[in-house]
Design a protein around this motif. Structure first.
Motif, PDB file in Angstrom:
ATOM      1  N   GLU A  35       0.743  -1.445   0.049  1.00  0.00           N
ATOM      2  CA  GLU A  35      -0.007  -0.070  -0.001  1.00  0.00           C
ATOM      3  C   GLU A  35       0.827   1.314   0.020  1.00  0.00           C
ATOM      4  O   GLU A  35       0.364   2.561  -0.264  1.00  0.00           O
ATOM      5  N   GLY A  36       2.215   1.084   0.533  1.00  0.00           N
ATOM      6  CA  GLY A  36       2.991   2.174   0.653  1.00  0.00           C
ATOM      7  C   GLY A  36       2.768   3.413   1.568  1.00  0.00           C
ATOM      8  O   GLY A  36       3.314   4.536   1.353  1.00  0.00           O
ATOM      9  N   LEU A  37       1.736   3.315   2.386  1.00  0.00           N
ATOM     10  CA  LEU A  37       1.436   4.397   3.481  1.00  0.00           C
ATOM     11  C   LEU A  37       2.327   4.548   4.502  1.00  0.00           C
ATOM     12  O   LEU A  37       2.752   5.582   4.950  1.00  0.00           O
ATOM     13  N   VAL A  38       3.112   3.349   5.070  1.00  0.00           N
ATOM     14  CA  VAL A  38       3.879   3.426   5.830  1.00  0.00           C
ATOM     15  C   VAL A  38       5.175   3.701   5.371  1.00  0.00           C
ATOM     16  O   VAL A  38       5.571   2.945   4.511  1.00  0.00           O
ATOM     17  N   PRO A  39       5.999   4.659   5.990  1.00  0.00           N
ATOM     18  CA  PRO A  39       7.420   4.933   5.586  1.00  0.00           C
ATOM     19  C   PRO A  39       8.354   3.546   5.660  1.00  0.00           C
ATOM     20  O   PRO A  39       8.192   2.921   6.281  1.00  0.00           O
ATOM     21  N   ALA A  40       9.198   3.491   4.639  1.00  0.00           N
ATOM     22  CA  ALA A  40       9.914   2.525   4.149  1.00  0.00           C
ATOM     23  C   ALA A  40      10.761   2.208   5.317  1.00  0.00           C
ATOM     24  O   ALA A  40      10.870   0.846   5.569  1.00  0.00           O
ATOM     25  N   ASP A  41      11.351   2.776   5.982  1.00  0.00           N
ATOM     26  CA  ASP A  41      12.244   2.673   7.002  1.00  0.00           C
ATOM     27  C   ASP A  41      11.517   2.249   8.432  1.00  0.00           C
ATOM     28  O   ASP A  41      12.245   1.712   9.159  1.00  0.00           O
ATOM     29  N   CYS A  42      10.349   2.183   8.384  1.00  0.00           N
ATOM     30  CA  CYS A  42       9.518   1.590   9.374  1.00  0.00           C
ATOM     31  C   CYS A  42       9.000   0.183   9.029  1.00  0.00           C
ATOM     32  O   CYS A  42       8.722  -0.557  10.168  1.00  0.00           O
ATOM     33  N   LEU A  43       9.210  -0.226   7.907  1.00  0.00           N
ATOM     34  CA  LEU A  43       8.829  -1.655   7.665  1.00  0.00           C
ATOM     35  C   LEU A  43       9.562  -2.713   7.995  1.00  0.00           C
ATOM     36  O   LEU A  43       9.025  -3.848   8.622  1.00  0.00           O
ATOM     37  N   MET A  45       3.469   1.868  16.865  1.00  0.00           N
ATOM     38  CA  MET A  45       3.162   3.096  17.365  1.00  0.00           C
ATOM     39  C   MET A  45       4.200   4.033  16.570  1.00  0.00           C
ATOM     40  O   MET A  45       3.759   4.930  16.179  1.00  0.00           O
ATOM     41  N   LEU A  46       5.479   3.674  16.649  1.00  0.00           N
ATOM     42  CA  LEU A  46       6.439   4.717  15.722  1.00  0.00           C
ATOM     43  C   LEU A  46       6.063   4.798  14.368  1.00  0.00           C
ATOM     44  O   LEU A  46       6.272   5.965  13.563  1.00  0.00           O
ATOM     45  N   ALA A  47       5.367   3.678  13.474  1.00  0.00           N
ATOM     46  CA  ALA A  47       5.531   3.607  12.165  1.00  0.00           C
ATOM     47  C   ALA A  47       3.942   4.652  12.189  1.00  0.00           C
ATOM     48  O   ALA A  47       4.048   5.631  11.286  1.00  0.00           O
ATOM     49  N   LEU A  48       3.006   4.876  13.009  1.00  0.00           N
ATOM     50  CA  LEU A  48       1.789   5.759  12.907  1.00  0.00           C
ATOM     51  C   LEU A  48       2.305   7.090  13.207  1.00  0.00           C
ATOM     52  O   LEU A  48       1.924   7.972  12.563  1.00  0.00           O
ATOM     53  N   ALA A  49       3.256   7.192  14.202  1.00  0.00           N
ATOM     54  CA  ALA A  49       3.638   8.603  14.428  1.00  0.00           C
ATOM     55  C   ALA A  49       4.488   9.173  13.166  1.00  0.00           C
ATOM     56  O   ALA A  49       4.228  10.344  13.150  1.00  0.00           O
ATOM     57  N   ALA A  50       5.216   8.285  12.465  1.00  0.00           N
ATOM     58  CA  ALA A  50       5.741   8.832  11.314  1.00  0.00           C
ATOM     59  C   ALA A  50       4.736   9.128  10.112  1.00  0.00           C
ATOM     60  O   ALA A  50       4.993  10.070   9.419  1.00  0.00           O
ATOM     61  N   MET A  51       3.907   8.376   9.975  1.00  0.00           N
ATOM     62  CA  MET A  51       2.772   8.662   9.040  1.00  0.00           C
ATOM     63  C   MET A  51       2.040   9.919   9.359  1.00  0.00           C
ATOM     64  O   MET A  51       1.717  10.813   8.255  1.00  0.00           O
ATOM     65  N   ALA A  52       1.794  10.327  10.626  1.00  0.00           N
ATOM     66  CA  ALA A  52       1.100  11.582  10.950  1.00  0.00           C
ATOM     67  C   ALA A  52       2.141  12.603  11.135  1.00  0.00           C
ATOM     68  O   ALA A  52       1.768  13.705  11.479  1.00  0.00           O
ATOM     69  N   GLU A  53       3.456  12.545  11.218  1.00  0.00           N
ATOM     70  CA  GLU A  53       4.409  13.462  11.488  1.00  0.00           C
ATOM     71  C   GLU A  53       4.335  14.196  12.657  1.00  0.00           C
ATOM     72  O   GLU A  53       3.828  15.389  12.857  1.00  0.00           O
ATOM     73  N   ALA A  54       4.250  13.463  13.950  1.00  0.00           N
ATOM     74  CA  ALA A  54       4.124  13.959  15.193  1.00  0.00           C
ATOM     75  C   ALA A  54       4.648  14.933  15.529  1.00  0.00           C
ATOM     76  O   ALA A  54       5.919  15.116  15.169  1.00  0.00           O
TER      77      ALA A  54
END
Length: 242
Positions: free
Chosen positions: A34-42, A160-169
Motif C-alpha cells: 500500500e505504501g502508506l507506511v514509511p519504508a524505514d518503518c517496515l 506506534m512509531l510507524a503511526l507517528a511517522a505517518m502523521a508527522e508527530a
C-alpha cells in the motif's frame, strides 16, 4: 476505498488471538504494497509480525497484558494520556463516539471509543487525506507510547512509531508527554495502587472483553486481500472472537 494499512496496524495492537496469528502472514505484504507506511518503518514491523508467526499465543497474550493492561503509562486509550480523570475525558469520549456513528461505524456501549485499535479501524474507512489528518491529532500521544515501548525494547514500538511517522508527530508535544512519569511494569504494588482508585474497563484489546471487533476487522481485511490457504480460516466468515 479501504486503507488496509490501518486495519493491519489495528490488529497488531489488539489483544493477540489465534485468528490474528493465522492472518499475520499477509500483514507485511499489505503494509509494503500500500505504501502508506514509511519504508524505514517496515523492517521493525516485519520483526513484530514475525513474532506473531513464531511465538506461542499464550506468550504473546501474556506480554500484551503486562505492557498495555498493567502499565498505565502505556494505556492504549488515547484520552487517558490527554485528559486523565478530568470531566473533559467523558465529553471527549461522547464526541468521538458520535463522530464514529456519523460515519457509519457503530460500537458497542462497553467499548471505549478512544481505544487505539478501534480508532485505527475507523481511520481505515476514511479517505486517505482525512484519515491522516485525524491521526495527526493524537500523533504526539502515539509517538510517546512508541518511545516508551522502545525504551522497554518492545517490538510493539514499531507499530506506534510507524503511526507517528505517518502523521508527522510534533516533537515538542511528544517530549512534553515523555516528561511525565512512566510506570515500571515490574513494580506490581505501584501498579495496583495506581489502578485501585477506579474500576477500569478496557477496550476490545482486553482479554476479558473477548475482542469483539477482531473478527469484523479480519473479515473486512479479507474482503480486500484474498488470503492464502494458511490464513484462510482466519480471514473467512468463520473467524470467531478470541
Amino acid at each position: 476505498m479501504t486503507i488496509k494499512s490501518f486495519k493491519v496496524l489495528s490488529l497488531l495492537l489488539a489483544y493477540p488471538t489465534v485468528e490474528i496469528q493465522a492472518a499475520s502472514c499477509e500483514f507485511h505484504d499489505i503494509l509494503a504494497g500500500e505504501g502508506l507506511v514509511p519504508a524505514d518503518c517496515l523492517p521493525p514491523l516485519r520483526a513484530l509480525i514475525e513474532e506473531y508467526r513464531t511465538r506461542e499465543l499464550l506468550d504473546l497474550q501474556e506480554r500484551y497484558v503486562l505492557l498495555f493492561d498493567r502499565t498505565r503509562s502505556l494505556s492504549l486509550h488515547l484520552f487517558e494520556h490527554v485528559h486523565g480523570e478530568s470531566r473533559d475525558r467523558g465529553q471527549a469520549m461522547v464526541d468521538l463516539k458520535a463522530m464514529y456513528e456519523e460515519r457509519g461505524l457503530a460500537i458497542e456501549s462497553k467499548e471505549l471509543p478512544d481505544f487505539i485499535p478501534l480508532f485505527l479501524e475507523f481511520l481505515s474507512t476514511l479517505p486517505k487525506t482525512e484519515a491522516l489528518d485525524l491521526l495527526g491529532q493524537p500523533a504526539h500521544v502515539i509517538a510517546a507510547l512508541g518511545e516508551r515501548l522502545a525504551k522497554r525494547e518492545s517490538s510493539y514500538a514499531a507499530a506506534m512509531l510507524a503511526l507517528a511517522a505517518m502523521a508527522e508527530a510534533d516533537p515538542k508535544a511528544t517530549e512534553a508527554l515523555l516528561d511525565e512519569a512512566d510506570d515500571d511494569p515490574n513494580d506490581l504494588e505501584a501498579i495496583d495502587a495506581a489502578w485501585e482508585a477506579e474500576q477500569v474497563t478496557f477496550g476490545p484489546g482486553s482479554p476479558d472483553d473477548g475482542c469483539p471487533r477482531v473478527a469484523g476487522m479480519l473479515d473486512r481485511l479479507a474482503a480486500e486481500v484474498p488470503p492464502p490457504d494458511t490464513a484462510g480460516k482466519a480471514l473467512d466468515g468463520s473467524a470467531r472472537n478470541g
